[in-house]
Design an enzyme around this catalytic site. Structure first.
Site, short mmCIF file in Angstrom:
data_model
loop_
_atom_site.label_atom_id
_atom_site.label_comp_id
_atom_site.label_asym_id
_atom_site.label_seq_id
_atom_site.Cartn_x
_atom_site.Cartn_y
_atom_site.Cartn_z
N CYS A 1 13.48 10.21 7.61
CA CYS A 1 13.32 9.81 9.02
C CYS A 1 14.64 9.90 9.78
CB CYS A 1 12.78 8.39 9.10
SG CYS A 1 11.11 8.18 8.46
N GLU B 1 9.69 15.73 15.70
CA GLU B 1 10.14 15.58 14.31
C GLU B 1 9.41 16.58 13.43
OE1 GLU B 1 11.16 11.85 11.47
OE2 GLU B 1 9.10 11.95 12.19
N GLU C 1 9.34 1.23 11.41
CA GLU C 1 10.37 2.25 11.23
C GLU C 1 9.65 3.59 11.30
OE1 GLU C 1 12.25 5.13 10.05
OE2 GLU C 1 12.34 4.29 8.04
N LYS D 1 0.86 -1.18 0.00
CA LYS D 1 0.00 0.00 0.00
C LYS D 1 0.90 1.23 0.00
CE LYS D 1 -2.68 3.39 1.44
NZ LYS D 1 -2.15 4.76 1.62
#
Length: 497
Positions: A301, A401, A267, A192
């Site tokens: 990331c 973040e 992750e 996906k």
């Protein structure tokens, strides 16, 4: 630039699209529309304009794809000899290289990154298939010494149907990072992709089919996380989920997986430090830190989004880094600037919100700090590469973040304080260490809580080195031989003889 790439770029700027882009789900070896017939639009971040449409799936499409992959696993793929699986993956690597120019242009249009960055991602995807092609026939068990009267051994078996939820920042390489080891191990996959960047996943499925992958072994579903992602990760026939994305969504994925006792690899986010000690090579480190944060417009990331630096070199280093940052070119990805667009309006708003709030709190902006546009066209979703200087350890831009081209600088008075600051967030994905003293470097590498450590070169490593995080950055490892573990289950057999 090759003539093929030039033709594709010319076609796009002349027509606003490319001919032959995939538009349907890829299920059972064929393209098919959504069960409802609905479609969605994908935008070019460099212009903010729609350039293609794709299927908007739902739970009915998920059911069809999972049933197809379950059938292919039971009846076909797990029975294929490992060496033959390796040959198919090797042909997939060759297929990616043969189609690399088109894949890179489409990746740039879907994501907004520069063409050079997209080209690097495509090369990485080919290398991933190549690496795991070589591993397919080397997954072997062990014998266990129980004495003369017993034969005891283990075998590695594929877990079955696996689901892969792909982020929008590295659509091609992140997809292959998960599916290549899964396929090598004998699993089937349902992918996906993010609704912002669906196209290269569909193109890769076609390349795999042309490489000889049996129908149903790789299915790709497009649509939103709510309509497609949620029913996929909750499906009882999915036996492992590999998810890359936000902490909040990762938590929801874990909750859905728990209901079926499905294993997961997560992750998630990062707030990774680049730790700069006073004895570092400043010339090399300035350039390295620049790309640690500003590659892919900071939408990585593991980006080095914090600079933890000793006070004695702080002023000089930040001044030189800011001067270098001001020289960076940005613009539409197909014009191959150093910095591309932000992938969506939503993400641009998020980045701008963090920086505007920091400025309102009195945080010093050393460079950048504002939205901007492609100067060639006056359009696009862009944010200036930004450095926020001398930020406190509990400030939001240190703890959360941002996922954009924003570097937060923290000042340390010693290597010991630098370690404390480096470990001072809830994340633990990556860290860079810059020093000429290998003892200091290795001690910091030992003590920093992160899944991967880079010494004197951020992003050092490659396909062969395991990747993953600690704390809120997730768990499990991808890449390298460690990346195969999630897709194998161990069976032990013991016989009295």
């Amino acid at each position: 630039m090759s003539s093929i790439t030039e033709q594709l770029i010319g076609e796009y700027f002349a027509t606003g699209t490319l001919a032959g882009l995939p538009s349907g789900h890829f299920i059972d070896g064929k393209s098919r529309p959504a069960a409802t017939g609905r479609t969605m639009e994908t935008f070019d971040p460099g212009t903010t304009k729609v350039f293609a449409q794709f299927a908007a799936g739902d739970a009915e499409d998920v059911e069809a794809a999972v049933a197809s992959s379950d059938r292919a696993f039971r009846d076909c793929w797990r029975k294929v000899a490992p060496a033959e699986r390796g040959r198919i993956l090797q042909r997939a690597a060759e297929g990616i290289r043969a189609n690399a120019e088109r894949l890179a242009v489409v990746e740039t249009l879907d994501n907004g990154k520069s063409l050079a960055e997209a080209q690097g991602d495509i090369r990485s995807a080919a290398r991933l298939f190549e690496y795991y092609a070589g591993a397919a026939d080397k997954l072997q068990g062990e014998t266990i010494p129980l004495g003369m009267d017993y034969l005891s051994y283990t075998s590695l078996e594929p877990v079955g149907v696996t689901a892969h939820i792909i982020p929008w920042n590295y659509p091609t390489s992140t997809m292959v990072r998960g599916i290549a080891p899964a396929l090598a191990a004998g699993c089937t996959v349902v992918v996906k992709p993010a609704e912002q960047t669906p196209l290269t996943a569909l193109m890769l499925a076609e390349i795999l089919r042309d490489a000889g992958l049996p129908d149903g072994v790789c299915n790709v579903l497009t649509g939103t996380g709510t309509a497609v992602g949620a029913p996929l990760v909750a499906h009882a026939k999915v036996r492992h989920i590999t998810f890359t994305g936000s902490v909040n969504t990762g938590s929801l994925v874990m909750q859905a997986a728990a209901r079926n006792i499905t294993s997961v690899t997560l992750e998630l986010g990062g707030k990774s430090p680049a730790v700069m000690l006073a004895d570092c090579d400043i010339d090399a480190a300035v350039e390295d830190v620049l790309w640690a944060i500003f590659s892919n417009s900071g939408q990585t990331c593991s980006a080095g989004s914090r600079l933890v630096i000793e006070r004695s070199i702080h002023a000089e280093f930040v001044e030189r880094l800011a001067a270098r940052t001001r020289k960076l070119s940005f613009g539409h990805g197909l014009r191959n600037p150093e910095i591309g667009a932000i992938s969506s309006q939503e993400q641009l708003n998020k980045i701008a919100g963090y920086v505007d709030e920091a400025k309102s709190r009195g945080v010093r902006v050393a460079v950048g700090g504002s939205r901007t546009v492609d100067q060639a066209s006056g359009s696009g979703w862009f944010f200036q590469p930004t450095i926020l200087d001398d930020v406190g350890p509990l400030d939001v831009v240190v703890q959360e973040e941002i996922f954009g081209p924003v570097l937060s600088v923290q000042i340390a008075d010693s290597a010991e304080q630098a370690l404390e600051l480096a470990n001072g967030t809830a994340f633990g994905l990556a860290a860079g260490i810059y020093t000429r003293d290998i003892k200091k470097a290795l001690r910091l590498a030992r003590d920093i809580d992160a899944g991967q450590i880079y010494i004197n070169e951020y992003y050092a490593g490659g396909v062969e080195t395991p990747f993953g995080g600690n704390k809120l950055s997730g768990f499990g490892r991808e890449k390298g031989l460690e990346g195969l573990r999630a897709y194998c289950r161990v069976k032990s057999v013991t016989a009295r003889i």
